[in-house]
Design a protein around this motif. Sequence first.
Motif, PDB file in Angstrom:
ATOM      1  N   ASP A  14      97.416  -1.709  27.228  1.00 61.14           N
ATOM      2  CA  ASP A  14      96.847  -1.756  25.788  1.00 61.14           C
ATOM      3  C   ASP A  14      95.681  -0.786  25.701  1.00 61.14           C
ATOM      4  O   ASP A  14      94.789  -1.184  24.631  1.00 61.14           O
ATOM      5  N   ALA A  15      95.406   0.414  26.347  1.00 58.24           N
ATOM      6  CA  ALA A  15      94.703   1.048  26.054  1.00 58.24           C
ATOM      7  C   ALA A  15      94.866   2.140  24.770  1.00 58.24           C
ATOM      8  O   ALA A  15      93.993   2.578  24.015  1.00 58.24           O
ATOM      9  N   GLY A  16      96.301   2.103  24.399  1.00 54.56           N
ATOM     10  CA  GLY A  16      96.604   2.667  23.142  1.00 54.56           C
ATOM     11  C   GLY A  16      97.266   3.934  23.570  1.00 54.56           C
ATOM     12  O   GLY A  16      97.535   4.645  22.578  1.00 54.56           O
ATOM     13  N   LYS A  17      98.128   4.087  24.794  1.00 53.18           N
ATOM     14  CA  LYS A  17      98.894   5.144  24.950  1.00 53.18           C
ATOM     15  C   LYS A  17      99.838   5.568  23.991  1.00 53.18           C
ATOM     16  O   LYS A  17      99.843   6.719  23.552  1.00 53.18           O
ATOM     17  N   THR A  18     100.504   4.627  23.669  1.00 56.43           N
ATOM     18  CA  THR A  18     101.612   5.092  22.764  1.00 56.43           C
ATOM     19  C   THR A  18     100.986   5.553  21.366  1.00 56.43           C
ATOM     20  O   THR A  18     101.761   6.442  20.585  1.00 56.43           O
ATOM     21  N   LEU A  19     100.037   4.604  20.810  1.00 53.34           N
ATOM     22  CA  LEU A  19      99.557   5.014  19.487  1.00 53.34           C
ATOM     23  C   LEU A  19      98.989   6.591  19.356  1.00 53.34           C
ATOM     24  O   LEU A  19      99.106   7.369  18.767  1.00 53.34           O
ATOM     25  N   VAL A  20      98.277   6.769  20.763  1.00 55.27           N
ATOM     26  CA  VAL A  20      97.679   8.150  20.721  1.00 55.27           C
ATOM     27  C   VAL A  20      98.826   9.280  20.876  1.00 55.27           C
ATOM     28  O   VAL A  20      98.854  10.379  20.401  1.00 55.27           O
ATOM     29  N   ALA A  21      99.667   8.931  21.643  1.00 53.05           N
ATOM     30  CA  ALA A  21     100.831   9.810  21.967  1.00 53.05           C
ATOM     31  C   ALA A  21     101.489  10.173  20.647  1.00 53.05           C
ATOM     32  O   ALA A  21     101.808  11.395  20.442  1.00 53.05           O
ATOM     33  N   CYS A  22     101.853   9.040  19.844  1.00 47.53           N
ATOM     34  CA  CYS A  22     102.639   9.253  18.436  1.00 47.53           C
ATOM     35  C   CYS A  22     101.460  10.247  17.774  1.00 47.53           C
ATOM     36  O   CYS A  22     101.940  10.838  16.694  1.00 47.53           O
ATOM     37  N   GLY A  23      99.966   9.845  17.622  1.00 48.33           N
ATOM     38  CA  GLY A  23      99.439  10.817  16.894  1.00 48.33           C
ATOM     39  C   GLY A  23      99.310  12.201  17.381  1.00 48.33           C
ATOM     40  O   GLY A  23      99.242  12.978  16.248  1.00 48.33           O
ATOM     41  N   ILE A  24      99.497  12.745  18.698  1.00 52.60           N
ATOM     42  CA  ILE A  24      99.640  13.762  19.278  1.00 52.60           C
ATOM     43  C   ILE A  24     100.741  14.538  18.451  1.00 52.60           C
ATOM     44  O   ILE A  24     100.910  15.582  18.217  1.00 52.60           O
ATOM     45  N   LEU A  25     101.960  13.610  18.707  1.00 47.82           N
ATOM     46  CA  LEU A  25     103.308  14.043  18.187  1.00 47.82           C
ATOM     47  C   LEU A  25     103.152  14.663  16.530  1.00 47.82           C
ATOM     48  O   LEU A  25     103.543  15.320  16.312  1.00 47.82           O
ATOM     49  N   GLU A  26     102.365  13.677  15.915  1.00 51.57           N
ATOM     50  CA  GLU A  26     102.320  13.707  14.371  1.00 51.57           C
ATOM     51  C   GLU A  26     101.340  15.065  13.974  1.00 51.57           C
ATOM     52  O   GLU A  26     101.742  15.735  13.389  1.00 51.57           O
ATOM     53  N   LYS A  27     100.267  15.029  14.873  1.00 51.84           N
ATOM     54  CA  LYS A  27      99.690  16.242  14.864  1.00 51.84           C
ATOM     55  C   LYS A  27     100.287  17.545  14.888  1.00 51.84           C
ATOM     56  O   LYS A  27     100.264  18.588  14.146  1.00 51.84           O
ATOM     57  N   ALA A  28     101.077  17.586  15.995  1.00 49.33           N
ATOM     58  CA  ALA A  28     101.725  18.849  16.320  1.00 49.33           C
ATOM     59  C   ALA A  28     102.880  19.194  15.207  1.00 49.33           C
ATOM     60  O   ALA A  28     103.099  20.262  14.914  1.00 49.33           O
ATOM     61  N   ARG A  29     103.361  18.163  14.733  1.00 49.36           N
ATOM     62  CA  ARG A  29     104.306  18.080  13.634  1.00 49.36           C
ATOM     63  C   ARG A  29     103.732  18.927  12.559  1.00 49.36           C
ATOM     64  O   ARG A  29     104.306  19.766  11.863  1.00 49.36           O
ATOM     65  N   GLN A  30     102.485  18.536  12.031  1.00 48.35           N
ATOM     66  CA  GLN A  30     101.814  19.060  10.986  1.00 48.35           C
ATOM     67  C   GLN A  30     101.461  20.529  11.153  1.00 48.35           C
ATOM     68  O   GLN A  30     101.328  21.285  10.294  1.00 48.35           O
ATOM     69  N   LEU A  31     101.392  20.619  12.625  1.00 48.24           N
ATOM     70  CA  LEU A  31     100.968  22.243  12.855  1.00 48.24           C
ATOM     71  C   LEU A  31     102.269  23.216  12.877  1.00 48.24           C
ATOM     72  O   LEU A  31     102.263  24.433  13.265  1.00 48.24           O
ATOM     73  N   GLY A  32     103.400  22.268  12.457  1.00 48.29           N
ATOM     74  CA  GLY A  32     104.812  23.174  12.509  1.00 48.29           C
ATOM     75  C   GLY A  32     105.271  23.409  13.948  1.00 48.29           C
ATOM     76  O   GLY A  32     106.181  24.202  14.064  1.00 48.29           O
ATOM     77  N   LEU A  33     105.227  22.429  14.801  1.00 45.09           N
ATOM     78  CA  LEU A  33     105.474  22.537  16.193  1.00 45.09           C
ATOM     79  C   LEU A  33     106.604  21.563  16.357  1.00 45.09           C
ATOM     80  O   LEU A  33     106.779  20.589  15.709  1.00 45.09           O
ATOM     81  N   THR A  34     107.541  21.874  17.292  1.00 46.39           N
ATOM     82  CA  THR A  34     108.699  20.885  17.568  1.00 46.39           C
ATOM     83  C   THR A  34     108.344  20.006  18.693  1.00 46.39           C
ATOM     84  O   THR A  34     107.568  20.409  19.651  1.00 46.39           O
ATOM     85  N   THR A  35     108.730  18.875  18.913  1.00 50.97           N
ATOM     86  CA  THR A  35     108.002  17.995  19.798  1.00 50.97           C
ATOM     87  C   THR A  35     109.314  17.202  20.230  1.00 50.97           C
ATOM     88  O   THR A  35     110.347  16.745  19.666  1.00 50.97           O
ATOM     89  N   VAL A  36     109.278  16.532  21.704  1.00 50.52           N
ATOM     90  CA  VAL A  36     110.281  15.514  22.231  1.00 50.52           C
ATOM     91  C   VAL A  36     109.152  14.584  23.052  1.00 50.52           C
ATOM     92  O   VAL A  36     108.123  15.135  23.363  1.00 50.52           O
ATOM     93  N   ALA A  37     109.685  13.401  23.356  1.00 48.27           N
ATOM     94  CA  ALA A  37     108.820  12.567  24.128  1.00 48.27           C
ATOM     95  C   ALA A  37     109.802  11.688  24.679  1.00 48.27           C
ATOM     96  O   ALA A  37     110.915  11.378  24.383  1.00 48.27           O
ATOM     97  N   CYS A  38     109.410  11.029  25.949  1.00 43.18           N
ATOM     98  CA  CYS A  38     109.968   9.850  26.415  1.00 43.18           C
ATOM     99  C   CYS A  38     108.984   8.932  27.246  1.00 43.18           C
ATOM    100  O   CYS A  38     107.979   9.362  27.153  1.00 43.18           O
ATOM    101  N   LYS A  39     109.418   7.657  27.283  1.00 46.72           N
ATOM    102  CA  LYS A  39     108.850   6.638  28.142  1.00 46.72           C
ATOM    103  C   LYS A  39     110.006   6.150  29.229  1.00 46.72           C
ATOM    104  O   LYS A  39     110.487   5.345  28.800  1.00 46.72           O
ATOM    105  N   PRO A  40     109.982   6.729  30.231  1.00 44.74           N
ATOM    106  CA  PRO A  40     110.956   6.673  31.239  1.00 44.74           C
ATOM    107  C   PRO A  40     111.199   5.198  31.675  1.00 44.74           C
ATOM    108  O   PRO A  40     112.433   4.592  31.957  1.00 44.74           O
ATOM    109  N   VAL A  41     110.044   4.469  31.675  1.00 42.99           N
ATOM    110  CA  VAL A  41     110.365   2.878  32.043  1.00 42.99           C
ATOM    111  C   VAL A  41     109.468   2.025  31.060  1.00 42.99           C
ATOM    112  O   VAL A  41     108.231   2.282  30.807  1.00 42.99           O
ATOM    113  N   ALA A  42     109.852   1.247  30.431  1.00 44.98           N
ATOM    114  CA  ALA A  42     109.317   0.358  29.576  1.00 44.98           C
ATOM    115  C   ALA A  42     109.587  -1.250  29.635  1.00 44.98           C
ATOM    116  O   ALA A  42     110.693  -1.564  30.001  1.00 44.98           O
TER     117      ALA A  42
END
Length: 227
Positions: A14-42
């Motif tokens: 609950d440190a906020g990994k997913t929230l921050v990961a999604c923020g990084i992906l969103e920031k990259a999208r805003q900068l025109g970058l393509t992104t992918v992500a995974c959470k191999p075990v949940a």
Amino acid sequence: MAKKKYFVAGTDTDAGKTLVACGILEKARQLGLTTVACKPVAAGCEETDAGLRNDDALALMAAMSQPLPYAQVNPIALREAVAPHIAALHEGRQLSAARLSGFCQGVLLQSADLAIVEGAGGWRVPLNPRETMATLAVEMKLAVILVVGMKLGCINHALLTTEAIQRDGLVLAGWVANRVDPDMSCFEENLQTLTTLLPAPCLGVVPFLEPPTRQAVADCLDISVLI
């Protein structure tokens, strides 16, 4: 193959990994970058008409720019919201870093500017009696982004996690201060201490958000050193 690849770890559950990961992906999208992500075990998945689904994995799917099937984003979905190795044991399953790494490679081989692999729990959360979540990051040789859950005790957690990351031979690419406790005492002093002692740039300070959104987190981040 993804041009830039990172493993997102947290100082704690609950440190906020997913929230921050999604923020990084969103920031990259805003900068025109393509992104992918995974959470191999949940662990902590709910039964749906489509099968077991995890909120964190679904959030990553919503934030990344290139669509992937759920089974590729979260190949190991466990029902109980407990440590992954315990949830797997209760389902009669075994986790291994090599198998999880193999699942991740399908995502990392996607043609994208940025790829994120999100861990589960903290750095030393077990996968089995011999391996931890750290073994997975080492197996893939990924630089690490550390999410520091800003609360009492976070300095110790952050420094110990950083020492472990470095001992495991990986690079700490950057860290994010995520204010999980709105009433944390001496927030600024704690932040300054972390900024002084952690051997990597602070990518941003995320305030306590109600409700938390990836767009709001993106506004707090500077990911120039990552890309």
